[in-house]
Design a protein around this motif. Structure first.
Motif: not given
Length: 339
Positions: A10-14, A67-68, A266-273
């Motif tokens: 969850d969070g940025i996980g998905p 994922s996290p 989360a949900g901002k579309g800026i997470a580094n994968p």
């Protein structure tokens, strides 16, 4: 086709999970994912942080990419990561910290691998309340578990042509528990005369890591020190967004990014994968699909070096989607050349 269990978290996980799956598809990696939603949102929906079917899948496939996950406070688990490591005896937490020339840091050419014992020490969770004003937490160190993590570190050094293994400890104060770990270290080291064996007190290790990290190669240590020191080494290379990890047991393995679920972005579309993607590449190495891992690593390195589509955490301005698309474009270009 190899089947692998995938916890989306969850969070940025998905978001970062989707990025990894898209890149795997572009690279035509022969892996089939059994995908499960886990974490706080799953708990709210179904009353369990990890569904029974998710546990069953991991027990079947023996390999998990995770994922996290956000661990709710006071809802049954002190930590989902600790739960997984304890439940399946994933005793060796392996965290490589290697500099990337595209990410400017004060410590170029850092290349350190931390081996952290995963199943005992203070993380065994043996605590007792003496009174409202006094709590005890008991540190447990055993010969058997010390031997296997130390041997794993030396075996890794031999296999990967590493020259030195350093034992990190506090045996000057905890003469029995850390003293046992240090004693076992030198007993095991005697079987690997080709590898230089050294030891260093944990506080001195932290100081030396930020003075001259090049002096270190492979580090091996108990659970709590490993948790702290490995995060320190991630700072040397640009942060936890670039740090993969593996949790290895006798015949099961879990691969995960070191960082958390970062609910603030989360949900901002800026997470580094990248950390999850590199963890996935470690997984490919583990299941003998290193050729695919190498293509993905080369693509990531190229995109990061170009610097046009990198995410904000490493100095860029691009979204997760744009960064992912750039990696996919580079993967396809590399594959065309190979073909």
């Amino acid at each position: 086709m190899r089947t692998v269990t995938f916890f989306k978290g969850d969070g940025i996980g998905p978001e970062i999970s989707d990025a990894v799956m898209e890149i795997f598809a572009a690279a035509q990696v022969p892996v089939k994912f059994e995908i499960f939603n886990v974490g706080e949102a799953e708990y709210e929906r179904n009353g369990k942080l990890i569904p029974d079917a998710a546990f069953a899948s991991f027990e079947k496939t023996k390999v998990l990419l995770k994922s996290p996950i956000t661990t709710p406070i006071g809802k049954g688990f002190r930590s989902l990561n600790v739960t997984m490591r304890m439940k399946y005896d994933l005793y060796a937490n392996v965290r490589p910290a290697k500099s990337n020339p595209a990410v400017e840091t004060p410590f170029p050419n850092t290349d350190i691998v931390t081996f952290r014992e995963n199943t005992e020490d203070l993380y065994a969770g043996i605590e007792e309340k003496i009174s409202d004003d006094e709590m005890h937490s008991i540190k447990v160190i055993t010969r058997t578990k010390s031997e296997r993590i130390i041997r794993a570190a030396f075996e890794y050094a031999v296999k990967n042509h590493r020259k030195k293994v350093t034992c990190v400890h506090k045996a000057n104060i905890m003469k029995l528990s850390d003293g046992l770990f240090l004693s076992v270290f030198y007993e095991i080291a005697a079987f690997y005369p080709q590898i230089e064996a050294k030891d260093m007190i944990v506080d001195a290790t932290c100081m030396n890591l930020v003075l001259n990290p090049k002096q270190f190669d492979v580090l091996v240590m108990e659970n709590l020190y490993g948790d702290i020191v490995s995060d320190l080494t991630s700072g040397l290379i640009g942060g936890v967004g670039l740090m993969p990890s593996a949790n290895l047991g006798k015949d099961m393995a879990m691969f995960e990014a070191v960082h958390g679920s970062a609910p603030d972005i989360a949900g901002k579309g800026i997470a580094n994968p990248t950390a999850l993607l590199w963890s996935a590449c470690m997984m490919l190495d583990y299941i003998s699909l290193s050729d695919y891992a190498e293509i993905i690593r080369r693509a990531v390195d190229k995109v990061m070096m170009d610097g046009v589509f990198t995410t904000p955490d490493i100095g860029g301005k691009s979204s997760t989607m744009a960064y992912t698309s750039a990696i996919i474009h580079e993967v396809k270009r590399i594959m065309e050349k190979v073909a």
